[in-house]
Design an enzyme around this catalytic site. Structure first.
Site, PDB file in Angstrom:
ATOM      1  N   ASN A   1       6.080  23.218 -35.115  1.00  0.00           N
ATOM      2  CA  ASN A   1       5.809  24.648 -34.895  1.00  0.00           C
ATOM      3  C   ASN A   1       6.999  25.454 -35.395  1.00  0.00           C
ATOM      4  O   ASN A   1       7.929  25.758 -34.659  1.00  0.00           O
ATOM      5  CB  ASN A   1       5.576  24.915 -33.399  1.00  0.00           C
ATOM      6  CG  ASN A   1       4.671  23.862 -32.777  1.00  0.00           C
ATOM      7  OD1 ASN A   1       5.102  23.071 -31.940  1.00  0.00           O
ATOM      8  ND2 ASN A   1       3.422  23.831 -33.198  1.00  0.00           N
TER       9      ASN A   1
ATOM     10  N   ASN B   1       0.121  18.517 -38.463  1.00  0.00           N
ATOM     11  CA  ASN B   1       0.954  18.165 -37.328  1.00  0.00           C
ATOM     12  C   ASN B   1       1.063  19.370 -36.390  1.00  0.00           C
ATOM     13  O   ASN B   1       1.870  20.262 -36.589  1.00  0.00           O
ATOM     14  CB  ASN B   1       2.339  17.738 -37.813  1.00  0.00           C
ATOM     15  CG  ASN B   1       3.164  17.131 -36.692  1.00  0.00           C
ATOM     16  OD1 ASN B   1       2.959  17.455 -35.515  1.00  0.00           O
ATOM     17  ND2 ASN B   1       4.078  16.262 -37.045  1.00  0.00           N
ATOM     18  N   ASP B   2       0.242  19.370 -35.381  1.00  0.00           N
ATOM     19  CA  ASP B   2       0.182  20.483 -34.435  1.00  0.00           C
ATOM     20  C   ASP B   2       1.518  20.764 -33.763  1.00  0.00           C
ATOM     21  O   ASP B   2       1.685  21.794 -33.114  1.00  0.00           O
ATOM     22  CB  ASP B   2      -0.805  20.140 -33.306  1.00  0.00           C
ATOM     23  CG  ASP B   2      -2.241  20.389 -33.709  1.00  0.00           C
ATOM     24  OD1 ASP B   2      -2.464  21.225 -34.589  1.00  0.00           O
ATOM     25  OD2 ASP B   2      -3.126  19.739 -33.128  1.00  0.00           O
ATOM     26  N   CYS B   3       2.414  19.809 -33.858  1.00  0.00           N
ATOM     27  CA  CYS B   3       3.659  19.920 -33.102  1.00  0.00           C
ATOM     28  C   CYS B   3       4.839  20.350 -33.958  1.00  0.00           C
ATOM     29  O   CYS B   3       5.953  20.466 -33.448  1.00  0.00           O
ATOM     30  CB  CYS B   3       3.952  18.588 -32.426  1.00  0.00           C
ATOM     31  SG  CYS B   3       2.650  18.148 -31.284  1.00  0.00           S
TER      32      CYS B   3
END
Ligand code: BGC
Ligand code: NOJ
Length: 811
Positions: free
Chosen positions: A486, A482-484
């Site tokens: 963070n 999940n790149d988001c």
């Protein structure tokens, strides 16, 4: 409402209304040369790399939408129209667009004239061929004026949209006969040019956009077309284009064909010039000659068809449901080829500028592609592995043209390395070729730092082992899948990217998703080690995997489902104690696929929680309840409005993780139900809502908290393609390549009476007839190969070149 229909015999989607709710596109080209082509002929062309070798210009997010493409204009006695309706938008008497396997056919008719344009990129060719057939269906002679049109891009698509102080002065063309050449920057640092030719003498041309279109006109009414007269312009700077002008006379009932070729050439330094400042056109002429007759074009199209016949004959199902069959047999496999080619670079949502080939993305894409062309998969695996570092970490993406890793979208995504184990084992299981493990593969593209490919896998495995956090769970790094999410970012500055900014160092945020992923691919690594006799390494790795299983059970469990992560401060994420986003899909997917705590009922509890909290009529949302405010400690995920993208959107990429998780429990009814909800062919009837193409998966469908639940975005380039193909073919239909044979382990709806799969595998063909007389969801009772009983559920590898009948009884 539908905008067309499937034609499965021709393997086409037929669009009959040009006003689709969004441009519905197709891809032309299979290896080096590609075009994106919408149902109204919008789109663009590039060689290998949509950023660095863009041949034709395209303006994303244009008004009107999808303006710019490969246009033909017909001026029939003052009535001006285009076969694809756009750009002129004159109402047509009939319109049809057939998107097929690497070709598109657009047909329009007006006032008794029919125009059919076939677009495709022939195999092994650096050119797009456009065959235009004009027919007169009236009883009178028709005198038509035909204009072609493409707009050149000045190669670097990013610079092309930005650097006008320079670009308006650099454009250069050459004109020779019926061929218009685009040679901007050829004399200095480029060894390539583009051309657009036609196989017939022309009556004029234009290469200067302003003269052709008119400064204050749009593509819908270029002044040259409305005036019916070319200006024979030669572009100097500004915006070079290529437009041919042909006068066509058609007797009643007569048809004429014109073959246009839009191509790309590279010359060696010493062969660049024919004479001073005159480009060497030999290669262009060779390609033009290859496609200068209808017979040659038809032969090339037949070759392309044959190519797809072969690819699509490797796995075919007959299930009794045509929607399932067309997804598995045609469109999903086709999309897997496209994602293999493009990774996440060029679509109508990916501009071809920002993102190249993703490390995690391209590895995952391979599970949907490896059976099609294993040799290309092998090469890709090495390209990807070459962007890895000695410690197992890697560049997050690389540029297709150079194959070099770049930091444009950051690094340190700690899930990245593990996906290399998935792609490599998938390749070996498909082919039985272990030799790739011994190939020397560079680290960081540096040949002097090469080690065997096996060492790359080992580095991947130990990258997790060597990067554990306080709970002994894997450190998340910049983010996991999940790149988001963070967790080390803490961004307050809207001018920075969540993916490239890491504000707080020393973070110990951990990911339960990576933990599950590690157990799944760690086991694959162990199995592989055993296969190649590395038993000590297998035993060592086993300890780490066993430890991780225990850690997840104690540190990664919330009581009713698996936690998602621990944040920078060591606080739980994805817990019932939280106010928002109590539960996330990713860790439920990976930990259930890994069967963690199966014996203690954890898998079942987790999947029941998914059903209860995440399932919707349009698919499974990523998290729930959606974030409604910005959490600086969680990052981009909480920037999206509720129900979109990673914030509680239906991420079609990770729905199959739950589907596969359900098959671990043997719940075929539920697995299939989840799949149907997101499979595009099953959503065709709601095309108005779904919006994007009904023949390929979208990355995201808006979730239940969204303004418009069920509306999809970001079609084509998504891991959804490979994962759904993998889930439906290997876990629902259950035909799985294994090291020593073809494993049969279906998990289907109880109501199914059976199905048949034909699978070509390691040189033999298996016709697998699965029968379900007792209405079970899972469990192979008996398996016969050519009438002989086989114990277990693995079809052994049979001698090549023959077809074997396999009978499988479930029960
Ligand atoms: C998107 C992600 C994507 C990432 C790529 C984000 O804005 O939401 O889906 O993976 O960008 O860098
Ligand atoms: C799209 C990206 O391409 C992929 O790498 C990522 O895993 C998903 N978005 C989820 O963020």
């Amino acid at each position: 409402m539908k905008y067309g229909h499937f034609d499965d015999n021709s393997r086409e989607y037929v669009i009959t209304n040009p006003r689709t709710p969004w441009p519905w596109i197709n891809y032309l080209g299979n290896e080096d040369f590609f075009s994106l082509m919408s149902n109204t002929a919008g789109g663009y062309t590039f060689y290998k790399d949509a950023k660095f070798r863009r041949l034709t210009r395209y303006r994303y997010n244009n008004v009107p939408m999808d303006n710019g493409g490969k246009y033909f204009y017909i001026n029939d006695g003052g009535t001006i129209w285009s076969p694809g309706w756009k750009p002129v938008k004159t109402e047509l008497d009939s319109y049809e667009c057939r998107h097929g396997m690497s070709y598109t056919k657009i047909k329009g008719a007006k006032n008794g004239v029919e125009a059919e344009v076939l677009f495709f990129v022939p195999l092994k060719t650096w050119a797009e061929v456009q065959k235009v057939k004009l027919s007169n269906t009236t009883k009178e002679v028709k005198k038509l004026k035909l204009f072609s049109f493409v707009e050149w891009c000045l190669w670097n698509a990013e610079d092309d949209m930005a650097n006008f102080q320079r670009n308006f002065s650099t454009g250069e063309v050459e004109i020779e006969g019926s061929v218009l050449y685009h040679k901007t920057e050829y004399k200095e640092r480029r060894n390539h040019f583009a051309y657009y030719g036609v196989n017939t003498p022309i009556n004029g041309y234009d290469t200067d956009r302003e003269s052709f279109v008119g400064l204050y006109n749009g593509f819908e009414a270029p002044q040259v077309v409305t005036e019916g007269k070319p200006r024979n312009t030669e572009a100097h700077g500004w915006s070079p284009i290529a437009s041919h002008y042909i006068e066509v006379e058609l007797k009643p009932g007569e048809s004429k064909d014109f073959i246009f070729v839009l191509g790309y050439v590279e010359n060696e330094e010493e062969d660049k010039w024919e004479s001073k400042l005159v480009i060497n056109k030999t290669k262009a002429k060779e390609t033009l000659a290859k496609f200068d007759s209808v017979a040659k074009v038809e032969a090339a199209l037949a070759e392309l068809r044959l190519y797809w016949d072969n690819l699509l004959s490797i796995y075919t199902v007959e299930s009794g449901d045509e929607r399932l069959d067309r997804m598995v047999n045609i469109w999903n496999q086709y999309q897997c080829m496209v994602t293999f080619n493009m990774s996440r670079s060029a679509s109508f949502f990916e501009s071809g500028i920002g993102r190249g080939m993703g490390f995690r993305d391209s590895n995952q894409d391979l599970v949907g592609f490896v059976h099609q062309i294993p040799s290309r998969a092998r090469e890709r695996i090495f390209d990807i592995a070459s962007t890895q570092f000695e410690d197992g970490g890697c560049y997050h993406q690389y540029q297709p043209l150079t194959k070099r890793g770049n930091n444009a979208v950051g690094g340190n995504f700690n899930d990245d390395p593990l996906w290399l184990i998935l792609s490599t084992t998938a390749y070996i299981k498909e082919t039985g070729d272990y030799s790739l493990l011994d190939e020397m593969v560079p680290f960081d593209n540096d040949e002097t730092r090469a080690k065997t490919h096996f060492e790359h896998l080992k580095a991947s495995f130990y990258h997790v082992v060597n990067n554990l956090g306080p709970h002994k769970l894997p450190l998340i790094g910049r983010a996991d899948w999940n790149d988001c999410l963070n967790l080390n970012c803490f961004s307050k500055n809207p001018n920075e990217s969540f993916q490239t900014t890491e504000n707080k160092s020393g973070g110990t945020a951990e990911s339960v998703m990576i933990a599950g992923l590690f157990v799944v691919y760690g086991r694959d690594y162990i199995e592989l080690c055993k296969k190649i006799g590395k038993n000590d390494e297998a035993a060592e790795a086993q300890k780490h995997v066993d430890a991780m299983v225990e850690t997840i059970k104690t540190q990664g469990w919330d009581g009713e489902w698996y936690l998602r992560a621990y944040d920078y401060f060591g606080r739980k994420i994805g817990t019932n104690e939280a106010e928002e986003s109590k539960i996330f899909i990713e860790s439920q997917g990976w930990c259930t696929m890994a069967g963690i705590g199966l014996e203690d009922g954890m898998v079942e509890k987790s999947l029941n929680a998914v059903k209860e909290r995440l399932d919707t009529p349009h698919g499974i949302v990523l998290n729930n309840p959606a974030f409604t405010k910005y959490y600086i400690e969680y990052g981009e995920i909480s920037t999206y409005p509720a129900g979109y993208k990673e914030n509680a959107g239906i991420f079609c990429h990770n729905n199959p993780w739950i589907i596969i998780g359900e098959t671990v429990l043997g719940r075929g009814d539920r697995a299939y139900d989840y799949w149907q909800k997101i499979a595009p062919a099953f959503r065709e009837e709601i095309s108005d809502l779904h919006k994007v193409e009904p023949y390929v998966y979208a990355q995201m469908i808006a979730g239940k908290d969204a303004f418009k639940p069920g509306e999809a975005k970001n079609s084509w380039l998504t891991g959804t393609a490979a994962w759904n193909y993998y889930a439906i073919t290997q876990f629902i239909l259950g035909i799985k390549p294994a090291y020593d044979g073809l494993q049969v382990e279906p998990c289907i709806p109880a109501a199914w009476k059976g199905f048949k799969v034909t699978r070509k595998f390691r040189g033999a063909t298996y016709v697998i007839d699965v029968k379900n007389p007792n209405g079970v969801q899972k469990g192979v009772k008996s398996l016969k190969v050519d009438g002989k009983d086989v114990a277990g559920n693995i079809i052994p590898i049979m001698p090549e070149g023959k077809t074997y009948q396999v009978e499988v009884i479930l029960g």
